[in-house]
Design a protein around this motif. Sequence first.
Motif, short mmCIF file in Angstrom:
data_model
loop_
_atom_site.label_atom_id
_atom_site.label_comp_id
_atom_site.label_asym_id
_atom_site.label_seq_id
_atom_site.Cartn_x
_atom_site.Cartn_y
_atom_site.Cartn_z
N SER A 17 36.12 46.65 46.30
CA SER A 17 35.93 48.08 46.54
C SER A 17 36.50 48.98 45.45
O SER A 17 36.24 50.17 45.44
CB SER A 17 36.56 48.47 47.88
N SER A 18 37.30 48.45 44.54
CA SER A 18 37.92 49.31 43.53
C SER A 18 38.05 48.56 42.21
O SER A 18 38.02 47.33 42.16
CB SER A 18 39.30 49.76 43.99
N PHE A 19 38.19 49.35 41.14
CA PHE A 19 38.37 48.74 39.82
C PHE A 19 39.71 48.02 39.73
O PHE A 19 39.85 47.01 39.05
CB PHE A 19 38.26 49.81 38.73
N LYS A 20 40.70 48.53 40.46
CA LYS A 20 42.00 47.85 40.51
C LYS A 20 41.86 46.50 41.19
O LYS A 20 42.47 45.51 40.77
CB LYS A 20 43.02 48.72 41.25
N GLY A 21 41.06 46.45 42.25
CA GLY A 21 40.81 45.19 42.94
C GLY A 21 40.09 44.20 42.05
O GLY A 21 40.39 43.00 42.06
N LEU A 22 39.15 44.70 41.25
CA LEU A 22 38.45 43.82 40.29
C LEU A 22 39.42 43.30 39.24
O LEU A 22 39.36 42.13 38.86
CB LEU A 22 37.31 44.60 39.64
N SER A 23 40.33 44.17 38.80
CA SER A 23 41.33 43.78 37.81
C SER A 23 42.19 42.63 38.35
O SER A 23 42.44 41.64 37.65
CB SER A 23 42.21 44.99 37.47
N ARG A 24 42.64 42.75 39.60
CA ARG A 24 43.47 41.70 40.20
C ARG A 24 42.68 40.42 40.40
O ARG A 24 43.18 39.33 40.15
CB ARG A 24 44.05 42.18 41.53
N ALA A 25 41.44 40.55 40.89
CA ALA A 25 40.63 39.36 41.20
C ALA A 25 40.32 38.56 39.94
O ALA A 25 40.31 37.32 39.97
CB ALA A 25 39.34 39.78 41.90
N ALA A 26 40.05 39.26 38.82
CA ALA A 26 39.69 38.58 37.59
C ALA A 26 40.90 38.24 36.72
O ALA A 26 40.79 37.45 35.79
CB ALA A 26 38.71 39.44 36.79
N GLY A 27 42.05 38.86 37.03
CA GLY A 27 43.24 38.61 36.22
C GLY A 27 43.14 39.24 34.84
O GLY A 27 43.61 38.67 33.85
#
Length: 214
Positions: A17-27
């Motif tokens: 849902s967020s770019f921060k979440g994408l950042s965490r998921a992809a490392g």
Amino acid sequence: MLHTQKLQDLMQQVGISSFKGLSRAAGISERQILRLRQGKLEQMRVNVLLKLSPVLQMPLNELIATFSTVEFSQEKTAPTQELLREITNLRKEYDRSQFQLEQQREILLQELQQSSLQLLESLLLQWPTAAQKAQENPQLAAVKIVPLVQKPLDKLLQAWGVEAIAPVGAELPYDPQLHQLTKGTAQPGETVKVRYTGYLQGEKLLYRAEVSPV
């Protein structure tokens, strides 16, 4: 930004849902995601694209085609194809490295198990017989059986660099960093008695010793 909506659509499909979440998921850093949104894919490192690809559930070539601002004209196809070949080769190298790491983990695990079994050899060989004799003769003194367990255990702990904080029954000043009260209260420095020993591995605390006020 140029590709923000494209990226958000892909994120929605995979439940991010967020770019921060994408950042965490992809490392990866949010700066790298910002570059993707700005259409600066050509400035991103290949290993970042390798991390984004599985998270967005999109093959690398599709990821590049979707977010690249390079026009696929006759003159500019060659550099893009070269990038794709480089990514393919890196992917193969990554998969090969992962396979080698998995093999190394298996070998290390087998070596650890083998060395542990060697340290516990006397326990493995003698304990079943001792346990059977204890069942046949309930009057058999436990003190005769304890060494069968204690000696191999001591060898194993020594090999792994594990040390007991204090022996059971010891009376010593209470240290809340190393001790856990099983009942009552105590102030740091007050005398307590060890009920269950704790363990340290080097400077790392594994288990605090359980103690009670004297």
